[in-house]
Write a protein that holds these residues in place. Structure first.
Motif, PDB file in Angstrom:
ATOM      1  N   LEU A  84       0.832  -1.210   0.000  1.00  0.00           N
ATOM      2  CA  LEU A  84       0.000   0.000   0.000  1.00  0.00           C
ATOM      3  C   LEU A  84       0.865   1.256   0.000  1.00  0.00           C
ATOM      4  O   LEU A  84       0.548   2.239  -0.665  1.00  0.00           O
ATOM      5  N   ASP A  85       1.936   1.231   0.746  1.00  0.00           N
ATOM      6  CA  ASP A  85       2.874   2.354   0.783  1.00  0.00           C
ATOM      7  C   ASP A  85       3.359   2.654  -0.638  1.00  0.00           C
ATOM      8  O   ASP A  85       3.338   3.809  -1.094  1.00  0.00           O
ATOM      9  N   TRP A  86       3.779   1.637  -1.358  1.00  0.00           N
ATOM     10  CA  TRP A  86       4.221   1.790  -2.751  1.00  0.00           C
ATOM     11  C   TRP A  86       3.075   2.333  -3.616  1.00  0.00           C
ATOM     12  O   TRP A  86       3.255   3.264  -4.402  1.00  0.00           O
ATOM     13  N   ALA A  87       1.896   1.743  -3.446  1.00  0.00           N
ATOM     14  CA  ALA A  87       0.737   2.134  -4.261  1.00  0.00           C
ATOM     15  C   ALA A  87       0.413   3.618  -4.110  1.00  0.00           C
ATOM     16  O   ALA A  87       0.126   4.305  -5.089  1.00  0.00           O
ATOM     17  N   PHE A  88       0.462   4.125  -2.882  1.00  0.00           N
ATOM     18  CA  PHE A  88       0.048   5.500  -2.625  1.00  0.00           C
ATOM     19  C   PHE A  88       1.177   6.516  -2.754  1.00  0.00           C
ATOM     20  O   PHE A  88       0.970   7.618  -3.245  1.00  0.00           O
ATOM     21  N   HIS A  89       2.394   6.154  -2.349  1.00  0.00           N
ATOM     22  CA  HIS A  89       3.482   7.129  -2.325  1.00  0.00           C
ATOM     23  C   HIS A  89       4.373   7.109  -3.561  1.00  0.00           C
ATOM     24  O   HIS A  89       5.056   8.091  -3.828  1.00  0.00           O
ATOM     25  N   VAL A  90       4.386   6.012  -4.289  1.00  0.00           N
ATOM     26  CA  VAL A  90       5.213   5.934  -5.495  1.00  0.00           C
ATOM     27  C   VAL A  90       4.340   5.936  -6.750  1.00  0.00           C
ATOM     28  O   VAL A  90       4.562   6.707  -7.675  1.00  0.00           O
ATOM     29  N   THR A  91       3.324   5.087  -6.776  1.00  0.00           N
ATOM     30  CA  THR A  91       2.486   4.940  -7.951  1.00  0.00           C
ATOM     31  C   THR A  91       1.343   5.949  -7.978  1.00  0.00           C
ATOM     32  O   THR A  91       0.711   6.139  -9.012  1.00  0.00           O
ATOM     33  N   SER A 146      -2.240   4.913   7.279  1.00  0.00           N
ATOM     34  CA  SER A 146      -1.595   5.449   8.483  1.00  0.00           C
ATOM     35  C   SER A 146      -0.079   5.294   8.431  1.00  0.00           C
ATOM     36  O   SER A 146       0.452   4.407   7.795  1.00  0.00           O
ATOM     37  N   GLY A 147       0.569   6.183   9.136  1.00  0.00           N
ATOM     38  CA  GLY A 147       2.014   6.099   9.314  1.00  0.00           C
ATOM     39  C   GLY A 147       2.804   6.750   8.211  1.00  0.00           C
ATOM     40  O   GLY A 147       2.307   6.976   7.116  1.00  0.00           O
ATOM     41  N   PRO A 148       4.053   7.044   8.517  1.00  0.00           N
ATOM     42  CA  PRO A 148       4.933   7.627   7.495  1.00  0.00           C
ATOM     43  C   PRO A 148       5.319   6.572   6.459  1.00  0.00           C
ATOM     44  O   PRO A 148       5.273   5.376   6.724  1.00  0.00           O
ATOM     45  N   SER A 149       5.702   7.040   5.303  1.00  0.00           N
ATOM     46  CA  SER A 149       6.119   6.143   4.233  1.00  0.00           C
ATOM     47  C   SER A 149       7.482   5.538   4.540  1.00  0.00           C
ATOM     48  O   SER A 149       8.420   6.249   4.895  1.00  0.00           O
ATOM     49  N   ALA A 150       7.574   4.225   4.394  1.00  0.00           N
ATOM     50  CA  ALA A 150       8.867   3.551   4.487  1.00  0.00           C
ATOM     51  C   ALA A 150       9.561   3.553   3.136  1.00  0.00           C
ATOM     52  O   ALA A 150      10.777   3.394   3.049  1.00  0.00           O
ATOM     53  N   LEU A 154      13.630   5.780   0.999  1.00  0.00           N
ATOM     54  CA  LEU A 154      14.532   4.918   0.194  1.00  0.00           C
ATOM     55  C   LEU A 154      14.644   5.443  -1.235  1.00  0.00           C
ATOM     56  O   LEU A 154      15.724   5.468  -1.809  1.00  0.00           O
ATOM     57  N   ALA A 155      13.510   5.879  -1.798  1.00  0.00           N
ATOM     58  CA  ALA A 155      13.517   6.417  -3.157  1.00  0.00           C
ATOM     59  C   ALA A 155      14.290   7.726  -3.223  1.00  0.00           C
ATOM     60  O   ALA A 155      15.024   7.972  -4.183  1.00  0.00           O
ATOM     61  N   GLU A 156      14.142   8.561  -2.206  1.00  0.00           N
ATOM     62  CA  GLU A 156      14.844   9.845  -2.187  1.00  0.00           C
ATOM     63  C   GLU A 156      16.364   9.639  -2.099  1.00  0.00           C
ATOM     64  O   GLU A 156      17.132  10.370  -2.729  1.00  0.00           O
TER      65      GLU A 156
END
Length: 159
Positions: A84-91, A146-150, A154-156
């Protein structure tokens, strides 16, 4: 695959061929290998998949943890959260959804822990150990994640 809606047994060869077909897939799927990292070296234990509908920026979520010894240890919930983190913060997807058979209470708990919410029930649409059962419909949206992106840090660092 026992109890997961299958009506017939499947051979290892048949499941392997089906998996190989799925892995060839299309440009509409994002796949992740899930590893158990608690030992001396990472061990692959499953996969998670986002089947993306690019036109509307949504995806259907699937996960498989292969060996029952790896279930109930939080690996699935953590892999779901990272997907989900990938889905929302990267994609930048707007919604991720799934269906799960109602008797699969451990999966439902893991999905809820990861950020999914129940949005409805499809009645008498599945089978669990030979019995008709309901499917639970769930989704997750960025506002509820919820929570900060993990993933973002890493991407930055690598960008």
């Amino acid at each position: 695959m026992l109890g997961m809606g299958r009506q017939n047994p499947e051979s290892l060869e048949g499941r392997t061929e089906g998996f190989n077909i799925q892995m060839r897939g299309t440009g509409h799927s994002t796949r992740f290998m899930i590893y158990d990292v608690t030992g001396d070296k990472p061990v692959p234990v499953g996969t998670s998949v986002l089947l993306v509908d690019h036109a509307v920026r949504t995806a259907e979520f699937f996960i498989l943890i292969g060996d029952s010894a790896n279930r109930g240890r939080g690996i699935g919930a953590e892999a779901t959260r990272l997907t989900l983190d990938w889905a929302f913060h990267v994609t930048a997807l707007r919604c991720v959804h799934l269906m799960v058979l109602e008797p699969n209470t451990s999966a439902i708990k893991a999905y809820e822990k990861a950020g999914f919410r129940r949005i409805g029930t499809r009645r008498h649409s599945g089978h669990w150990l030979g019995q008709v059962c309901n499917e639970v419909l769930m989704d997750a949206v960025p506002e509820d994640f919820s929570g900060p992106s993990a993933i973002t840090p890493l991407a930055e660092r690598s960008g």
